[in-house]
Design a protein around this motif. Structure first.
Motif, mmCIF file in Angstrom:
data_model
loop_
_atom_site.group_PDB
_atom_site.id
_atom_site.type_symbol
_atom_site.label_atom_id
_atom_site.label_comp_id
_atom_site.label_asym_id
_atom_site.label_seq_id
_atom_site.Cartn_x
_atom_site.Cartn_y
_atom_site.Cartn_z
ATOM 1 N N ASN A 47 0.850 -1.193 0.000
ATOM 2 C CA ASN A 47 0.000 0.000 0.000
ATOM 3 C C ASN A 47 0.887 1.245 0.000
ATOM 4 O OD1 ASN A 47 -1.781 2.174 0.671
ATOM 5 N ND2 ASN A 47 -3.203 0.690 1.547
ATOM 6 N N PRO A 48 0.799 2.086 -1.017
ATOM 7 C CA PRO A 48 1.662 3.267 -1.093
ATOM 8 C C PRO A 48 1.353 4.338 -0.052
ATOM 9 C CG PRO A 48 0.049 3.290 -2.867
ATOM 10 C CD PRO A 48 -0.072 1.953 -2.198
ATOM 11 N N LYS A 49 0.255 4.148 0.693
ATOM 12 C CA LYS A 49 -0.117 5.123 1.728
ATOM 13 C C LYS A 49 0.350 4.681 3.120
ATOM 14 C CE LYS A 49 -4.232 6.676 -0.791
ATOM 15 N NZ LYS A 49 -5.703 6.837 -0.737
ATOM 16 N N ALA A 50 1.031 3.555 3.195
ATOM 17 C CA ALA A 50 1.423 3.020 4.505
ATOM 18 C C ALA A 50 2.441 3.906 5.212
ATOM 19 C CB ALA A 50 1.979 1.612 4.343
ATOM 20 N N PHE A 51 3.381 4.468 4.449
ATOM 21 C CA PHE A 51 4.405 5.346 5.007
ATOM 22 C C PHE A 51 4.307 6.716 4.358
ATOM 23 C CE2 PHE A 51 5.963 1.091 5.619
ATOM 24 C CZ PHE A 51 6.694 1.118 6.805
ATOM 25 N N SER A 52 4.532 7.757 5.156
ATOM 26 C CA SER A 52 4.565 9.133 4.622
ATOM 27 C C SER A 52 6.007 9.617 4.627
ATOM 28 C CB SER A 52 3.688 10.060 5.480
ATOM 29 O OG SER A 52 2.329 9.693 5.386
ATOM 30 N N ALA A 65 15.681 8.070 4.940
ATOM 31 C CA ALA A 65 14.450 7.861 5.699
ATOM 32 C C ALA A 65 13.957 6.427 5.567
ATOM 33 C CB ALA A 65 13.375 8.838 5.223
ATOM 34 N N VAL A 66 14.017 5.893 4.369
ATOM 35 C CA VAL A 66 13.536 4.530 4.134
ATOM 36 C C VAL A 66 14.438 3.512 4.833
ATOM 37 C CG1 VAL A 66 13.087 2.780 2.367
ATOM 38 C CG2 VAL A 66 12.465 5.159 1.941
ATOM 39 N N ILE A 67 15.724 3.775 4.838
ATOM 40 C CA ILE A 67 16.679 2.817 5.406
ATOM 41 C C ILE A 67 16.758 2.894 6.930
ATOM 42 C CG2 ILE A 67 19.144 2.273 5.571
ATOM 43 C CD1 ILE A 67 19.403 2.876 2.617
ATOM 44 N N HIS A 68 16.865 4.099 7.458
ATOM 45 C CA HIS A 68 17.192 4.239 8.883
ATOM 46 C C HIS A 68 16.040 4.728 9.761
ATOM 47 C CE1 HIS A 68 21.350 3.406 8.020
ATOM 48 N NE2 HIS A 68 21.423 4.407 7.155
ATOM 49 N N GLN A 69 14.978 5.278 9.162
ATOM 50 C CA GLN A 69 13.921 5.877 9.984
ATOM 51 C C GLN A 69 12.535 5.419 9.574
ATOM 52 O OE1 GLN A 69 14.519 10.198 10.165
ATOM 53 N NE2 GLN A 69 16.557 9.883 9.325
ATOM 54 N N ALA A 70 12.453 4.261 8.950
ATOM 55 C CA ALA A 70 11.175 3.817 8.390
ATOM 56 C C ALA A 70 10.049 3.825 9.426
ATOM 57 C CB ALA A 70 11.328 2.423 7.782
ATOM 58 N N ASP A 71 10.310 3.323 10.623
ATOM 59 C CA ASP A 71 9.258 3.211 11.646
ATOM 60 C C ASP A 71 8.610 4.559 11.956
ATOM 61 O OD1 ASP A 71 9.362 0.492 11.985
ATOM 62 O OD2 ASP A 71 10.904 0.573 13.535
ATOM 63 N N SER A 72 9.394 5.618 11.978
ATOM 64 C CA SER A 72 8.863 6.927 12.364
ATOM 65 C C SER A 72 7.929 7.511 11.302
ATOM 66 C CB SER A 72 10.013 7.907 12.632
ATOM 67 O OG SER A 72 10.796 8.094 11.477
ATOM 68 N N PHE A 73 7.924 6.955 10.095
ATOM 69 C CA PHE A 73 7.050 7.471 9.034
ATOM 70 C C PHE A 73 5.862 6.553 8.765
ATOM 71 C CE2 PHE A 73 11.224 9.348 8.048
ATOM 72 C CZ PHE A 73 10.870 10.686 8.039
ATOM 73 N N LEU A 74 5.697 5.493 9.589
ATOM 74 C CA LEU A 74 4.595 4.554 9.401
ATOM 75 C C LEU A 74 3.281 5.195 9.844
ATOM 76 C CD1 LEU A 74 3.727 1.640 8.668
ATOM 77 C CD2 LEU A 74 4.104 1.042 11.069
ATOM 78 N N ASN A 75 2.288 5.179 8.991
ATOM 79 C CA ASN A 75 0.978 5.753 9.306
ATOM 80 C C ASN A 75 0.140 4.770 10.122
ATOM 81 O OD1 ASN A 75 1.403 8.209 7.884
ATOM 82 N ND2 ASN A 75 0.961 7.167 5.953
ATOM 83 N N LYS A 76 -0.754 5.308 10.940
ATOM 84 C CA LYS A 76 -1.600 4.479 11.787
ATOM 85 C C LYS A 76 -2.505 3.579 10.934
ATOM 86 C CE LYS A 76 -1.763 7.549 15.804
ATOM 87 N NZ LYS A 76 -2.635 8.344 16.696
ATOM 88 N N GLY A 77 -2.670 2.375 11.413
ATOM 89 C CA GLY A 77 -3.546 1.436 10.724
ATOM 90 C C GLY A 77 -2.861 0.602 9.663
ATOM 91 N N PHE A 78 -1.542 0.800 9.477
ATOM 92 C CA PHE A 78 -0.808 0.040 8.463
ATOM 93 C C PHE A 78 0.279 -0.800 9.123
ATOM 94 C CE2 PHE A 78 -2.534 3.606 6.069
ATOM 95 C CZ PHE A 78 -3.024 2.975 4.931
ATOM 96 N N GLU A 79 0.607 -1.896 8.476
ATOM 97 C CA GLU A 79 1.669 -2.767 8.965
ATOM 98 C C GLU A 79 3.010 -2.376 8.361
ATOM 99 O OE1 GLU A 79 0.830 -7.112 9.406
ATOM 100 O OE2 GLU A 79 -0.888 -6.608 8.136
ATOM 101 N N ASN A 80 4.041 -2.593 9.153
ATOM 102 C CA ASN A 80 5.405 -2.331 8.660
ATOM 103 C C ASN A 80 5.896 -3.579 7.933
ATOM 104 O OD1 ASN A 80 8.021 -1.614 8.168
ATOM 105 N ND2 ASN A 80 8.509 -1.059 10.286
ATOM 106 N N THR A 81 5.406 -3.754 6.706
ATOM 107 C CA THR A 81 5.829 -4.885 5.890
ATOM 108 C C THR A 81 6.748 -4.386 4.782
ATOM 109 O OG1 THR A 81 3.981 -4.696 4.336
ATOM 110 C CG2 THR A 81 3.634 -6.034 6.321
#
Length: 345
Positions: A190-195, A218-234
């Motif tokens: 889902n392209p809306k999972a991370f901002s 951001a994608v490599i080292h800070q991915a978790d901090s950009f995860l939007n609510k309701g989405f899985e970190n897959t």
């Protein structure tokens, strides 16, 4: 006029025979991907050794598939810049030697001109237009006035978009080539999972420039901090969101160039021009006439080199046999037709 074109700037050993710039008589590409996958990227030493091993059989196969002998072609062309120096020298030296041996004209071709020309192989395209040249080494937005006259409007200030794809893929151990794998994974995400952040380069000379270093970090080292609510970190969601942001970055700058220049025909080239999301996002803009090369001509190939060489020959221009290779091209001068960067010598 029949041209034999050789391409060896990175990890594909390629040769094609093309008539009058567009009629492809044969097109052979030998890829080295299996030899580089274990290293998750291209190893220059391996690449040059494979080129040395494969160049003769690849050229022979192209001639055989065309039903021709070397004496039947009118000219021989080869890539001489930019790329891996060892790889370039194999194809360039082989091409010059062939031309000398049968007393045929030789034309050295800039690899980037080849990518920009690839869409012309199967489409009638009128100049000028806006060119979007996106690959592992370059991200360029240019006004294209002719096959060898590119006015660079914007480029990357750090990583190219293809490089960012490859580095993210390598960090997450997704495989090689990274761009293809991320594109495939994105189909299930889902392209809306991370901002992820989009760089803001709005002033002066940077109006059309892009940047991918911050996005990559951001994608490599800070991915978790950009995860939007309701989405899985897959990994699928990560790939889809990363790809979406990268493509939006390119298209936002391209649309600025469309607005400022009034040019509504956009021609893409380079390996990243095969990206499915980039193609889909551009297709959403009905006001634009977007032209892409067929997928087989987005990557490195000899047909695009032979096609460009044909147009140099039409102008009566050839290259001396002391033409050498150049791994890099000079820094782009925005707003000017950069002949130093896109020339052949």
């Amino acid at each position: 006029m029949i041209v034999l074109g050789i391409e060896s700037s990175c990890d594909e050993t390629a040769c094609a025979i093309v008539e009058d710039g567009t009629k492809i008589i044969s097109n052979v590409v030998a890829t080295q991907i299996p030899f580089h996958q274990i290293y998750k990227g291209v190893v220059p030493e391996i690449a040059s050794r494979k080129h040395a091993e494969w160049i003769l059989p690849v050229v022979r196969q192209a001639l055989n598939e065309a039903g021709m002998k070397l004496e039947d072609v009118d000219a021989i062309a080869a890539t001489n810049r930019p790329g891996l120096m060892g790889s370039l020298l194999i194809g360039l030296t082989f091409g010059k030697t062939l031309a000398w041996s049968v007393n045929k004209p030789f034309i050295a071709v800039n690899h980037m001109l080849g990518h920009m020309y690839a869409a012309h192989l199967q489409n009638e395209i009128s100049y000028p237009y806006l060119g979007l040249l996106v690959s592992g080494g370059h991200s360029i937005i240019a006004r294209v006035n002719s096959f060898d006259d590119l006015e660079v409007l914007g480029t990357t200030i750090d990583d190219s978009v293809g490089e960012a794809f490859d580095k993210v893929s390598k960090f997450y151990n997704l495989g090689y080539p990274g761009g293809v794998i991320i594109d495939q994974l994105s189909q299930k995400g889902n392209p809306k999972a991370f901002s992820f952040p989009v760089p803001k380069l709005d002033k002066g000379d940077h109006r059309y420039d892009v940047s991918f270093s911050g996005l990559k970090t951001a994608v490599i080292h800070q991915a978790d901090s950009f995860l939007n609510k309701g989405f899985e970190n897959t990994v699928e969601n990560l790939a889809a969101s990363f790809q979406e942001t990268a493509c939006k970055t390119l298209i936002s700058r391209l649309l600025r160039a469309v607005e400022d220049t009034g040019l509504t025909t956009v021609v893409a080239g380079g390996g990243v021009a095969a990206n499915s999301r980039l193609r889909a996002m551009l297709a959403e803009h009905s006001e634009l006439n977007c032209i892409f090369p067929p997928l087989k001509f987005c990557g490195d190939n000899g047909a695009m080199i032979a096609g460009v060489a044909y147009h140099f020959l039409k102008r009566g221009e050839t290259s001396p046999l002391n033409t050498t290779a150049c791994a890099r091209i000079p820094q782009f001068k925005r707003g000017l037709a950069n002949l130093e960067a896109f020339g052949r010598r």
